[in-house]
Design a protein around this motif. Sequence first.
Motif, PDB file in Angstrom:
ATOM      1  N   LEU B 326      85.295 125.210 111.475  1.00  0.00           N
ATOM      2  CA  LEU B 326      85.038 124.402 112.675  1.00  0.00           C
ATOM      3  C   LEU B 326      85.754 124.991 113.882  1.00  0.00           C
ATOM      4  CD1 LEU B 326      85.337 120.898 110.997  1.00  0.00           C
ATOM      5  CD2 LEU B 326      83.279 121.833 112.072  1.00  0.00           C
ATOM      6  N   ILE B 327      86.988 125.462 113.673  1.00  0.00           N
ATOM      7  CA  ILE B 327      87.762 125.999 114.802  1.00  0.00           C
ATOM      8  C   ILE B 327      87.191 127.344 115.259  1.00  0.00           C
ATOM      9  CG2 ILE B 327      90.003 127.004 115.461  1.00  0.00           C
ATOM     10  CD1 ILE B 327      91.276 124.796 113.643  1.00  0.00           C
ATOM     11  N   ASN B 328      86.898 128.234 114.309  1.00  0.00           N
ATOM     12  CA  ASN B 328      86.465 129.581 114.699  1.00  0.00           C
ATOM     13  C   ASN B 328      85.019 129.668 115.149  1.00  0.00           C
ATOM     14  OD1 ASN B 328      88.957 129.917 113.643  1.00  0.00           O
ATOM     15  ND2 ASN B 328      88.479 131.777 112.494  1.00  0.00           N
ATOM     16  N   HIS B 329      84.170 128.814 114.614  1.00  0.00           N
ATOM     17  CA  HIS B 329      82.738 128.928 114.946  1.00  0.00           C
ATOM     18  C   HIS B 329      82.197 127.711 115.683  1.00  0.00           C
ATOM     19  CE1 HIS B 329      82.599 132.491 112.377  1.00  0.00           C
ATOM     20  NE2 HIS B 329      83.305 131.790 111.493  1.00  0.00           N
ATOM     21  N   GLY B 330      82.921 126.590 115.630  1.00  0.00           N
ATOM     22  CA  GLY B 330      82.449 125.386 116.281  1.00  0.00           C
ATOM     23  C   GLY B 330      81.546 124.577 115.356  1.00  0.00           C
ATOM     24  N   ALA B 331      81.370 123.303 115.697  1.00  0.00           N
ATOM     25  CA  ALA B 331      80.574 122.403 114.849  1.00  0.00           C
ATOM     26  C   ALA B 331      79.104 122.799 114.885  1.00  0.00           C
ATOM     27  CB  ALA B 331      80.743 120.963 115.306  1.00  0.00           C
ATOM     28  N   VAL B 332      78.651 123.309 116.043  1.00  0.00           N
ATOM     29  CA  VAL B 332      77.253 123.723 116.156  1.00  0.00           C
ATOM     30  C   VAL B 332      77.182 125.228 115.915  1.00  0.00           C
ATOM     31  CG1 VAL B 332      75.211 123.806 117.615  1.00  0.00           C
ATOM     32  CG2 VAL B 332      76.789 121.874 117.795  1.00  0.00           C
ATOM     33  N   SER B 333      77.125 125.613 114.661  1.00  0.00           N
ATOM     34  CA  SER B 333      77.091 127.032 114.302  1.00  0.00           C
ATOM     35  C   SER B 333      76.442 127.205 112.938  1.00  0.00           C
ATOM     36  CB  SER B 333      78.523 127.582 114.237  1.00  0.00           C
ATOM     37  OG  SER B 333      79.226 126.956 113.166  1.00  0.00           O
ATOM     38  N   GLU B 334      75.987 128.418 112.686  1.00  0.00           N
ATOM     39  CA  GLU B 334      75.359 128.710 111.389  1.00  0.00           C
ATOM     40  C   GLU B 334      76.372 128.503 110.268  1.00  0.00           C
ATOM     41  OE1 GLU B 334      73.757 132.687 111.032  1.00  0.00           O
ATOM     42  OE2 GLU B 334      72.318 131.966 109.529  1.00  0.00           O
ATOM     43  N   GLU B 335      77.596 128.963 110.492  1.00  0.00           N
ATOM     44  CA  GLU B 335      78.632 128.845 109.457  1.00  0.00           C
ATOM     45  C   GLU B 335      78.855 127.384 109.075  1.00  0.00           C
ATOM     46  OE1 GLU B 335      78.803 130.548 112.191  1.00  0.00           O
ATOM     47  OE2 GLU B 335      79.100 132.639 111.613  1.00  0.00           O
ATOM     48  N   THR B 336      78.905 126.500 110.089  1.00  0.00           N
ATOM     49  CA  THR B 336      79.162 125.079 109.817  1.00  0.00           C
ATOM     50  C   THR B 336      78.014 124.424 109.057  1.00  0.00           C
ATOM     51  OG1 THR B 336      80.648 124.855 111.719  1.00  0.00           O
ATOM     52  CG2 THR B 336      79.652 122.837 110.861  1.00  0.00           C
ATOM     53  N   VAL B 337      76.754 124.660 109.491  1.00  0.00           N
ATOM     54  CA  VAL B 337      75.647 123.995 108.780  1.00  0.00           C
ATOM     55  C   VAL B 337      75.528 124.504 107.346  1.00  0.00           C
ATOM     56  CG1 VAL B 337      74.238 123.229 110.723  1.00  0.00           C
ATOM     57  CG2 VAL B 337      73.952 125.569 109.853  1.00  0.00           C
ATOM     58  N   ILE B 338      75.887 125.783 107.142  1.00  0.00           N
ATOM     59  CA  ILE B 338      75.860 126.310 105.767  1.00  0.00           C
ATOM     60  C   ILE B 338      76.865 125.549 104.904  1.00  0.00           C
ATOM     61  CG2 ILE B 338      76.487 128.292 104.318  1.00  0.00           C
ATOM     62  CD1 ILE B 338      75.250 130.104 106.466  1.00  0.00           C
ATOM     63  N   GLU B 339      78.090 125.374 105.431  1.00  0.00           N
ATOM     64  CA  GLU B 339      79.101 124.644 104.642  1.00  0.00           C
ATOM     65  C   GLU B 339      78.708 123.185 104.457  1.00  0.00           C
ATOM     66  OE1 GLU B 339      83.351 124.986 105.128  1.00  0.00           O
ATOM     67  OE2 GLU B 339      83.087 126.985 106.010  1.00  0.00           O
ATOM     68  N   MET B 340      78.140 122.578 105.501  1.00  0.00           N
ATOM     69  CA  MET B 340      77.700 121.177 105.392  1.00  0.00           C
ATOM     70  C   MET B 340      76.678 121.025 104.262  1.00  0.00           C
ATOM     71  SD  MET B 340      77.241 120.152 109.436  1.00  0.00           S
ATOM     72  CE  MET B 340      76.562 118.504 109.105  1.00  0.00           C
ATOM     73  N   ALA B 341      75.694 121.913 104.252  1.00  0.00           N
ATOM     74  CA  ALA B 341      74.621 121.827 103.248  1.00  0.00           C
ATOM     75  C   ALA B 341      75.171 122.051 101.850  1.00  0.00           C
ATOM     76  CB  ALA B 341      73.532 122.848 103.561  1.00  0.00           C
ATOM     77  N   THR B 342      76.081 123.025 101.736  1.00  0.00           N
ATOM     78  CA  THR B 342      76.641 123.353 100.421  1.00  0.00           C
ATOM     79  C   THR B 342      77.530 122.220  99.912  1.00  0.00           C
ATOM     80  OG1 THR B 342      76.746 125.602 101.310  1.00  0.00           O
ATOM     81  CG2 THR B 342      77.760 125.220  99.155  1.00  0.00           C
ATOM     82  N   LYS B 343      78.391 121.712 100.793  1.00  0.00           N
ATOM     83  CA  LYS B 343      79.328 120.651 100.395  1.00  0.00           C
ATOM     84  C   LYS B 343      78.598 119.369 100.007  1.00  0.00           C
ATOM     85  CE  LYS B 343      83.284 122.762 101.027  1.00  0.00           C
ATOM     86  NZ  LYS B 343      84.210 122.994  99.911  1.00  0.00           N
ATOM     87  N   VAL B 344      77.598 118.977 100.774  1.00  0.00           N
ATOM     88  CA  VAL B 344      76.920 117.709 100.492  1.00  0.00           C
ATOM     89  C   VAL B 344      76.124 117.825  99.190  1.00  0.00           C
ATOM     90  CG1 VAL B 344      74.624 117.913 101.623  1.00  0.00           C
ATOM     91  CG2 VAL B 344      75.888 115.740 101.704  1.00  0.00           C
ATOM     92  N   ARG B 345      75.645 119.034  98.930  1.00  0.00           N
ATOM     93  CA  ARG B 345      74.915 119.276  97.683  1.00  0.00           C
ATOM     94  C   ARG B 345      75.859 119.076  96.498  1.00  0.00           C
ATOM     95  NH1 ARG B 345      73.773 124.855  95.845  1.00  0.00           N
ATOM     96  NH2 ARG B 345      72.744 124.511  93.832  1.00  0.00           N
ATOM     97  N   GLU B 346      77.088 119.597  96.617  1.00  0.00           N
ATOM     98  CA  GLU B 346      78.092 119.421  95.562  1.00  0.00           C
ATOM     99  C   GLU B 346      78.447 117.945  95.399  1.00  0.00           C
ATOM    100  OE1 GLU B 346      80.266 123.600  96.822  1.00  0.00           O
ATOM    101  OE2 GLU B 346      81.477 121.750  96.746  1.00  0.00           O
TER     102      GLU B 346
END
Lengths: 419, 419
Positions: B326-346
């Motif tokens: 979140l700090i390095n890429h911001g909430a609106v970023s490819e990195e963040t949505v990837i982690e969001m999708a992966t985490k919620v799936r888990e």
Amino acid sequence: MQRNITAEILSIGDELLYGQIQDTNSHWISQQLDGIGVKVIRRTTVGDERKSILAAFAASASVADIILMTGGLGPTRDDLTKPLLAEYFQSDLVLVPEALEAIQGFFNKRGRELTSTNRQQAYLPEKCTYVHNPVGTAPGMWFEKDGKVWMSMPGVPHEMRYLMENFVIPKIKDIFPLPIIYHKMIKTVGIGESWLSDMISDWESSLPSHIKLAYLPSLGEVRLRLTATGNDQGTLANDVEKQVEKLLPLISKYVYGYNQDTLATVIGQLLNQRKKKLALAESCSGGYIAHLITGVAGSSDYFNGAIVPYHNTFKENVLGVRQHTLINHGAVSEETVIEMATKVREKFQADFGLSSSGIAGPGGGTADKPVGLVWIACSSTDGCFTRKLQLTEDRMVNIQLTATAALNLLRQTILKETE
Amino acid sequence: MQRNITAEILSIGDELLYGQIQDTNSHWISQQLDGIGVKVIRRTTVGDERKSILAAFAASASVADIILMTGGLGPTRDDLTKPLLAEYFQSDLVLVPEALEAIQGFFNKRGRELTSTNRQQAYLPEKCTYVHNPVGTAPGMWFEKDGKVWMSMPGVPHEMRYLMENFVIPKIKDIFPLPIIYHKMIKTVGIGESWLSDMISDWESSLPSHIKLAYLPSLGEVRLRLTATGNDQGTLANDVEKQVEKLLPLISKYVYGYNQDTLATVIGQLLNQRKKKLALAESCSGGYIAHLITGVAGSSDYFNGAIVPYHNTFKENVLGVRQHTLINHGAVSEETVIEMATKVREKFQADFGLSSSGIAGPGGGTADKPVGLVWIACSSTDGCFTRKLQLTEDRMVNIQLTATAALNLLRQTILKETE
């Protein structure tokens, strides 16, 4: 009194006549025109057919001062409105550079190529005034002839609305001598139309003749609209506010706001004023309450987040409802919604936690827990408040009524009006 | 080919013209008539005003074989349809004993007294055929004149529907030689109307004359409607399917379904067939995707749940996105949505995790992250797929377009069509 300024609303498209799209545009335009004192005298819908469209143009011109058209402006072959307007106004289609520029800009911004079909949209009847449409590719077209005005707009609702709000309404107000009208909408929730009308019938019959009352019921809500007509805005506002003062004591507990207020915007204001935060745990409402809350610009100031634990396993694993509660009372129970509201409030470090659990239907009902049974709860520092609802057989209706009832429970909790 | 049997739908009532009630009747009647091969050529709405109503009667008679009217049948003074029908058909109002009996029965059943106003409803034009309305107090009225038929029905939707289904539709089928009509809707997503029309223009021009094509665009989607008219259902179905076979190869990657399918229902079927589960992590779409998914009956079979971590703190605390990201890429970023999708799936033990994060607007935009910038991601066992979207300035439009794009990304991921 001066004569009414009249309008006809013309909707164009086979998809309307075939019942493939519900015409919400005419309804919305009617409300806007009514709001500025223009009398809508007819609405006509015709298909994508030369003869009917030309006949409709002529018929409209014979009865109305203002003709507002939607639809038939797409770039494809079945869209006839533009060529027929050119024919009706005996005007050639010419390339309008501004229009082409706007369309090009629209596509560049989206990193897309402009096709020859799109280019066609920049050709407009020579006699029309080009109206810029920044939210789509079909320009608006404004015509004036024999003291009547014509506006052609795309059928895509948000494009039509943009053109109405930013061009058509101001232009009409500017051109026509409209009566002074003062509207006040009183928004109520949690009471039916007939009960409301019984509670206020004496007040209603005592209204002065220049103030009219209309009941506008919608799912779970009833809007009361007072319309005053006269010559001076200040006087009318005064007259209406006097009546509202008399009305409020009769129905205060049901009134949540006025005019453009919605339950979601009012809740946003209440939370902001108090610097409080909200969290949601939605089961049967399935994210719809979160959607209503986040539909309000700036909601990130007071909305921390939501969990939709749709499958029961996750009411436990993700939200933290105790297995014991789910087993002994079931997912659709007062005990469960209380825990849902409390847990989500903790998880999101919020001041208010709102929850829903029920049987939306059409399936899933049992003898003791029929389709339409819904429990909602609101957890706060003052405690947790619940409501039991018995709604309908219709899934979508149940989802909407649940959201309305839950938002109202939240509103009452914030205002400490839960009795 | 035999000529079309045509119909006009006439809606009567000030409340419609003033935008106080959405006219859902015309839409529903259009669908019914379309279904039996009657061509609706116009819909007209007029107010409770003698002149407009009589003019509408005459106009309808001049264009249609069938005139279906709703509204203006109430017992109150402002309801003019009945007296004006009597006037138009030069017919006296006479007491119809059956009608009076029915109305009396209706009131007795509810333990209510019959008022003189209600009695008036039993007086009908001498030249009409009385049509029993068991679900309300206003009788239906059927007229036949000069080879045209007229039906007047109450505006209350369920009363109108009863009369349509039990009397009007069977009667029309009985009287008129109706053509056979076959509709097929092809639903596409992820491509604009003009690109679509460019891709299929050759196919479109090669369509046989008895098959018509219509483009029905809506936010993020375009529906293609093929309508075939003829004499034999089987032949028509065959002709249309042949054309669809030719069409599909041209646009296969954009076609998600047919007729009543929606992205949400199609995704439900795809998940059910594969016994797979879905979870959502919605930021800018704020619960709207969950609402679309849970709007489908039976969605609890494949939808495990959603998290809406609206405030960034909870993208971390509740969902488990790394602070570092979140700090390095911001909430609106490819990195963040990837982690969001992966985490919620888990978290929801799902097979697919779908996420969104963006700037819905109107505020919150910056130079490098403007309003309308949205990232979406779909995590699956085959990996995580992302899309960057640049949408509009309009918050609601952005929310809807995000949902459509995300659901389509999910559909492509399930079908392994992500390239």
